[in-house]
Design an enzyme around this catalytic site. Structure first.
Site, PDB file in Angstrom:
ATOM      1  N   ARG A 144      35.134  45.636  35.230  1.00 22.39           N
ATOM      2  CA  ARG A 144      35.625  46.721  36.071  1.00 22.39           C
ATOM      3  C   ARG A 144      34.560  47.162  37.073  1.00 22.39           C
ATOM      4  O   ARG A 144      34.843  47.433  38.245  1.00 22.39           O
ATOM      5  CB  ARG A 144      36.058  47.894  35.192  1.00 22.39           C
ATOM      6  CG  ARG A 144      36.623  49.056  35.995  1.00 22.39           C
ATOM      7  CD  ARG A 144      37.147  50.141  35.066  1.00 22.39           C
ATOM      8  NE  ARG A 144      37.711  51.236  35.855  1.00 22.39           N
ATOM      9  CZ  ARG A 144      37.368  52.512  35.712  1.00 22.39           C
ATOM     10  NH1 ARG A 144      36.453  52.862  34.838  1.00 22.39           N
ATOM     11  NH2 ARG A 144      37.929  53.437  36.453  1.00 22.39           N
ATOM     12  N   HIS A 146      34.936  47.244  41.185  1.00 19.23           N
ATOM     13  CA  HIS A 146      34.734  48.469  41.961  1.00 19.23           C
ATOM     14  C   HIS A 146      33.585  48.325  42.946  1.00 19.23           C
ATOM     15  O   HIS A 146      33.607  48.947  44.014  1.00 19.23           O
ATOM     16  CB  HIS A 146      34.496  49.645  41.014  1.00 19.23           C
ATOM     17  CG  HIS A 146      35.753  50.180  40.409  1.00 19.23           C
ATOM     18  ND1 HIS A 146      36.069  51.519  40.387  1.00 19.23           N
ATOM     19  CD2 HIS A 146      36.794  49.550  39.798  1.00 19.23           C
ATOM     20  CE1 HIS A 146      37.243  51.686  39.796  1.00 19.23           C
ATOM     21  NE2 HIS A 146      37.696  50.510  39.428  1.00 19.23           N
ATOM     22  N   GLY A 198      31.811  45.763  49.916  1.00 20.36           N
ATOM     23  CA  GLY A 198      31.533  44.414  49.440  1.00 20.36           C
ATOM     24  C   GLY A 198      30.684  44.422  48.185  1.00 20.36           C
ATOM     25  O   GLY A 198      30.245  45.465  47.700  1.00 20.36           O
ATOM     26  N   ASN A 225      35.374  56.469  39.613  1.00 25.64           N
ATOM     27  CA  ASN A 225      34.270  55.783  38.933  1.00 25.64           C
ATOM     28  C   ASN A 225      33.597  56.599  37.839  1.00 25.64           C
ATOM     29  O   ASN A 225      32.669  56.110  37.191  1.00 25.64           O
ATOM     30  CB  ASN A 225      33.205  55.367  39.956  1.00 25.64           C
ATOM     31  CG  ASN A 225      33.662  54.229  40.847  1.00 25.64           C
ATOM     32  OD1 ASN A 225      34.597  53.502  40.504  1.00 25.64           O
ATOM     33  ND2 ASN A 225      33.030  54.079  41.993  1.00 25.64           N
ATOM     34  N   HIS A 269      43.220  43.044  33.383  1.00 24.65           N
ATOM     35  CA  HIS A 269      43.721  44.062  32.458  1.00 24.65           C
ATOM     36  C   HIS A 269      43.962  43.499  31.066  1.00 24.65           C
ATOM     37  O   HIS A 269      44.458  44.219  30.192  1.00 24.65           O
ATOM     38  CB  HIS A 269      45.012  44.674  33.004  1.00 24.65           C
ATOM     39  CG  HIS A 269      44.775  45.650  34.125  1.00 24.65           C
ATOM     40  ND1 HIS A 269      45.789  46.136  34.918  1.00 24.65           N
ATOM     41  CD2 HIS A 269      43.642  46.229  34.589  1.00 24.65           C
ATOM     42  CE1 HIS A 269      45.290  46.976  35.816  1.00 24.65           C
ATOM     43  NE2 HIS A 269      43.979  47.035  35.635  1.00 24.65           N
ATOM     44  N   ASP A 280      46.170  45.893  26.797  1.00 25.99           N
ATOM     45  CA  ASP A 280      47.112  44.983  26.136  1.00 25.99           C
ATOM     46  C   ASP A 280      46.805  45.008  24.646  1.00 25.99           C
ATOM     47  O   ASP A 280      45.951  45.782  24.194  1.00 25.99           O
ATOM     48  CB  ASP A 280      47.105  43.571  26.754  1.00 25.99           C
ATOM     49  CG  ASP A 280      45.929  42.692  26.333  1.00 25.99           C
ATOM     50  OD1 ASP A 280      45.088  43.134  25.515  1.00 25.99           O
ATOM     51  OD2 ASP A 280      45.840  41.552  26.827  1.00 25.99           O
ATOM     52  N   THR A 294      45.388  42.856  22.744  1.00 24.33           N
ATOM     53  CA  THR A 294      44.133  42.199  22.342  1.00 24.33           C
ATOM     54  C   THR A 294      43.049  42.603  23.345  1.00 24.33           C
ATOM     55  O   THR A 294      42.604  41.793  24.157  1.00 24.33           O
ATOM     56  CB  THR A 294      44.301  40.665  22.331  1.00 24.33           C
ATOM     57  OG1 THR A 294      44.805  40.232  23.613  1.00 24.33           O
ATOM     58  CG2 THR A 294      45.265  40.221  21.242  1.00 24.33           C
ATOM     59  N   ASP A 310      42.717  36.774  27.366  1.00 28.82           N
ATOM     60  CA  ASP A 310      43.842  35.855  27.165  1.00 28.82           C
ATOM     61  C   ASP A 310      44.966  36.222  28.138  1.00 28.82           C
ATOM     62  O   ASP A 310      44.763  37.026  29.046  1.00 28.82           O
ATOM     63  CB  ASP A 310      44.319  35.899  25.703  1.00 28.82           C
ATOM     64  CG  ASP A 310      44.680  37.309  25.239  1.00 28.82           C
ATOM     65  OD1 ASP A 310      44.999  38.163  26.094  1.00 28.82           O
ATOM     66  OD2 ASP A 310      44.649  37.567  24.018  1.00 28.82           O
TER      67      ASP A 310
END
Length: 322
Positions: free
Chosen positions: A65, A69, A75, A97, A194, A247, A249, A254
């Site tokens: 993450r 960001h 950039g 943030n 995610h 999710d 897991t 995955d």
């Protein structure tokens, strides 16, 4: 990606001006950039990331993450790593943030590299490599990261306002990616980030409370899943770190994220947006049925995204300009 909000895709929309500048510098990056000046750069960073993961399983999601960001404001120049000063509030203290964490991992890698190869490896490159390691060490693919980024000297919290919210629809996401020279294919592939992490209630409460004037809950959410989210995040939630995994897991890289998305079990509105357009839904279905196809596309898009870069120096301390 301790419970931290990993709204990975609360970013993207910055000035086209920056995208044009950084895209012109792509050829400056090279996978062999440190072969002679710091040959152990990658193994050193991997060792630091691995050690941090052993103590905190949320580190990989945090690093991934953080890299996203960084890249979508000015950039991939390490500007997200800079601390605020008396005269300037930096990116890391901008609202999107505040929940970023694991900056110490980059600090530890920088310290180790300064001992091996002083004044050589940029903080921006360390973050890009650490994000790759975060994916690989979580069971995902590996790839050769182009290197040679320089560190930026400007970091402004106000610029984080340009990052889109997890409430964005497909048109807003498409516009944000296009401004970065990124396609809809990149959007769907990078959203797969995610597969790692956790989100605070504030980032998805719009879907489970007062969704619109006629419905309290987003009708695209699977009913029992929506009920579970409402149980975790009541309308007047007072539990500071309440939230949900992105999710089922959250520490494994995955394709479960895509499978759940097709079942109406995504967390953010911006996730659900991916199945509201025919071409993006087709890609979601492809990635849900093939982890290999997802990983191949993710690597391609990660390399493309990390080539958006700028900066002017190699910092001695990743938290302050030279």
């Amino acid at each position: 990606m301790a419970a931290k909000n990993t709204t990975i895709f609360s970013f993207f929309s910055t000035l086209i001006f920056f995208g044009l500048i950084h895209s012109n510098q792509i050829d400056a990056l090279n996978t062999n950039y440190y072969d002679h000046t710091c040959p152990n750069v990658e193994s050193t960073i991997t060792s630091v990331v691995k050690k941090a993961m052993m103590n905190d399983p949320t580190v990989p999601a945090a690093l991934l993450r953080m890299h996203f960001h960084d890249c979508f404001i000015r950039g991939c120049d390490g500007s997200v790593l800079l601390n605020s000063t008396g005269k300037n509030k930096a990116e890391k203290d901008g609202p999107p943030n505040i929940s970023l964490h694991a900056f110490y991992v980059i600090d530890n890698a920088k310290k180790a590299l300064e001992a091996l190869c002083p004044k050589t490896v940029s903080c921006a490159d360390i973050l890009a490599l650490a994000a790759r390691d975060a994916v690989t060490l979580s069971g995902g693919p590996t790839w050769d990261v182009p290197k040679g980024r320089k560190d930026g000297r400007i970091s402004k919290a106000t610029e984080t306002r340009q990052l889109p919210a997890p409430t964005f629809n497909i048109s807003q996401l498409q516009q944000s990616f296009a401004q970065r020279g990124l396609s809809m294919d990149d959007l769907v592939a990078l959203s797969g980030g995610h597969t790692l992490g956790f989100s605070h209630c504030s980032s998805f409460q719009n879907r489970i409370h007062n969704f619109n004037s006629k419905q309290s809950v987003d009708p695209t959410l699977q009913s029992s899943f929506a009920a579970r989210l409402k149980g975790i995040c009541p309308a007047h939630n007072t539990v500071k770190n309440a939230g949900a995994n992105l999710d089922s897991t959250p520490t494994t890289f995955d394709n479960r994220y895509y499978k759940l998305l097709l079942q109406g079990k995504s967390i953010f509105s911006s996730d659900q947006a991916l199945v509201t357009m025919a071409n993006t839904k087709t890609m979601v279905s492809k990635f849900a049925s093939s982890q290999h196809e997802f990983e191949k596309a993710f690597v391609k898009s990660m390399i493309k995204m990390s080539n958006i870069h700028g900066g002017q120096e190699v910092r001695l301390d990743c938290r302050v300009v030279n």
